[in-house]
Design a protein around this motif. Structure first.
Motif: not given
Length: 508
Positions: A144-148, A160-163, A199-202
């Motif tokens: 799921f990197a494309y979600k970033n 991203q910081s919170k995750v 991290i990616n999944i959440v």
């Protein structure tokens, strides 16, 4: 879609700072535990693997930057269909990239011993360690990197910081326990691999809830795909430049000087990069906002903002340089012992490198925000080749000092002036002759402030954390007072104060 640039930048800076503080202290503790439980050679190995994987990440080709830039305009226009099509293309690219990295990583495996000078730690298998590091990188693309790209383009990097804060807590606790109880580096890396995946999944789950209308569906027209591919090709040289400058040093040190010297170098660079990370929060939080501003504001307004940013970066970087000069050696002596400290001439090189690096970050911020990668495509490559060539020559005569000096020379003499020229010609559409005198004035003032601060702090005694803390306070106070006395009547200083007040007001 109307985006509040100041509000989002303020929020991103707050959460980014918390994350960076967290990700500086916790890895520092883990690094210290590793030094005293496993030894310096493990730190050297870890740095070598990181550098190799950064080289492999060249296959990313700048896709992330190109896709994020391509989303700025559709987000402003609220073009949902195009955003979804961009996400689908991004998803395809990253799946392919992860596969290519895995393949190239496996091809490199037989050559690992050639990149290590001297002996490796006993009772370990460098191939197994390398595979664990490799899969941590591959999964970062596959999952799921494309979600970033959505949260970055919407200026919501605070998500991203919170995750990272949440999952990082469990990662560091488990890694510390493994080092203390089992002293097992294999398990240590397995936890890192699992954490990156989580991290990616959440992040993907949260992104789906915040932006449910954006899904990876649809197809872009052929011309749009060709334009994105052109940006990716232009970014390739920038990627090469960044990787060579940041990774070649470590690989050259490992191959010519050994893992222990590499570990000593990286102890210093870890402190430097930690501070770089804090300053980069400002740049990362403002990238999308500046991209939006370049589209919606006049060239004169953007140039005026650029001058303000130059002033801010110079002040921040200058204070950091003063602290590095004063605190580097006493801190390293306390942390890793006198036998693992480097010469003061290397400290000076690190300081110059840091200052030039931060200025380059500003110029690259405008370059990336404006998407002028095609015009800038040759500069990073020439800078990187200059750095690598000088590295291979100077390491044989001056050792570690030659490696760091080579990086500084390539940046000061090639990369920085060329980047300034490209930004002014393409983004601001004006000559840089009006900017350079102001830049040289900032540099000269920083040199004077650093010299005065270092001279005054040299009268303070060394020995223990109490005196180190005292030096840090005195250093920070003196350098800031000197800057204040010099700049308090400056127009850029007054506008910076107003900007800070607006940002604080937006957080309330």
């Amino acid at each position: 879609m109307k985006i509040s640039r100041t509000k989002n930048a303020s929020r991103n800076i707050v959460f980014g700072t918390l994350l960076r503080l967290y990700q500086t202290i916790c890895p520092f503790v883990i690094r210290t535990v590793m030094i005293y439980t496993l030894g310096m050679e493990y730190l050297g190995l870890n740095s070598l693997f990181t550098s190799i994987l950064q080289v492999l990440n060249l296959t990313e080709l700048g896709v992330g930057s190109a896709m994020t830039f391509s989303m700025y305009k559709p987000i402003v226009e609220d073009d949902t269909e195009r955003i979804c099509a961009l996400m689908r293309l991004y998803k395809i690219y990253y799946r392919v990239i992860g596969t290519v990295i895995l393949f190239l990583g496996l091809v490199i495996m037989p050559f690992l011993p050639d990149l290590i000078s001297g002996e490796v730690p006993a009772n370990i298998n460098v191939y197994v360690l390398y595979i664990l590091n490799l899969f941590a990188t591959v999964f970062s693309y596959w999952l799921f990197a494309y979600k970033n790209c959505l949260v970055v383009a919407h200026q919501r990097t605070d998500i991203q910081s919170k995750v990272n804060l949440f999952i990082g807590t469990f990662q560091y606790i488990l890694q510390a326990a493994i080092l203390f109880v089992f002293r097992n580096y294999y398990l240590y890396l397995c936890i890192a691999l699992l954490s990156q995946s989580m991290i990616n999944i959440v992040t993907a789950i949260i992104t789906n809830k915040l932006y449910p209308k954006y899904q990876a569906v649809g197809k872009l027209d052929k011309k749009s795909v060709m334009d994105i591919n052109q940006k990716v090709r232009d970014l390739f040289t920038a990627k090469i430049g960044g990787v060579v400058v940041n990774s070649a040093d470590s690989i050259v040190i490992s191959a010519f000087l050994g893992l222990v010297v590499l570990a000593q170098y990286n102890n210093y660079y870890y402190i430097l990069s930690a501070i770089m990370g804090f300053v980069s929060i400002i740049f990362n939080s403002c990238t999308a906002g500046i991209g939006n501003s370049i589209i919606t504001e006049t060239s004169d307004k953007n140039y005026h903002d650029f001058q303000i940013f130059t002033f801010i970066v110079n002040w921040l970087a200058g204070v950091c340089v003063c602290c590095f000069l004063v605190l580097y050696q006493p801190f390293m002596t306390i942390w890793v012992g006198q036998e693992n400290t480097l010469s003061f001439s290397i400290v000076i090189c690190f300081c110059v490198y840091f200052y030039v690096y931060e200025l380059n970050c500003l110029y690259n911020l405008y370059k990336d925000s404006a998407g002028i990668w095609h015009e800038d495509r040759f500069r990073p490559l020439v800078t990187a080749l200059t750095n690598l060539t000088l590295n291979l020559i100077t390491v044989q005569f001056w050792g570690l000092y030659g490696v760091i000096l080579s990086t500084v020379i390539s940046m000061v003499c090639v990369g920085t002036p060329w980047c300034i020229y490209n930004v002014f010609c393409t983004v601001f559409k004006r000559s840089m002759k009006d900017y350079l005198p102001s830049l040289f004035k900032h540099i000269s003032i920083t040199a004077v402030v650093a010299l005065i601060t270092y001279t005054v702090c040299n009268f303070l005694p060394d020995g223990g954390f109490i005196f180190l803390f005292l030096k840090a306070i005195v250093c920070a106070v003196i350098s800031n007072i000197l800057y204040l006395l010099i700049y308090y009547r400056n127009t850029e200083f007054k506008e910076t104060v107003q900007l800070v007040k607006r940002m604080i007001g937006r957080l309330n």
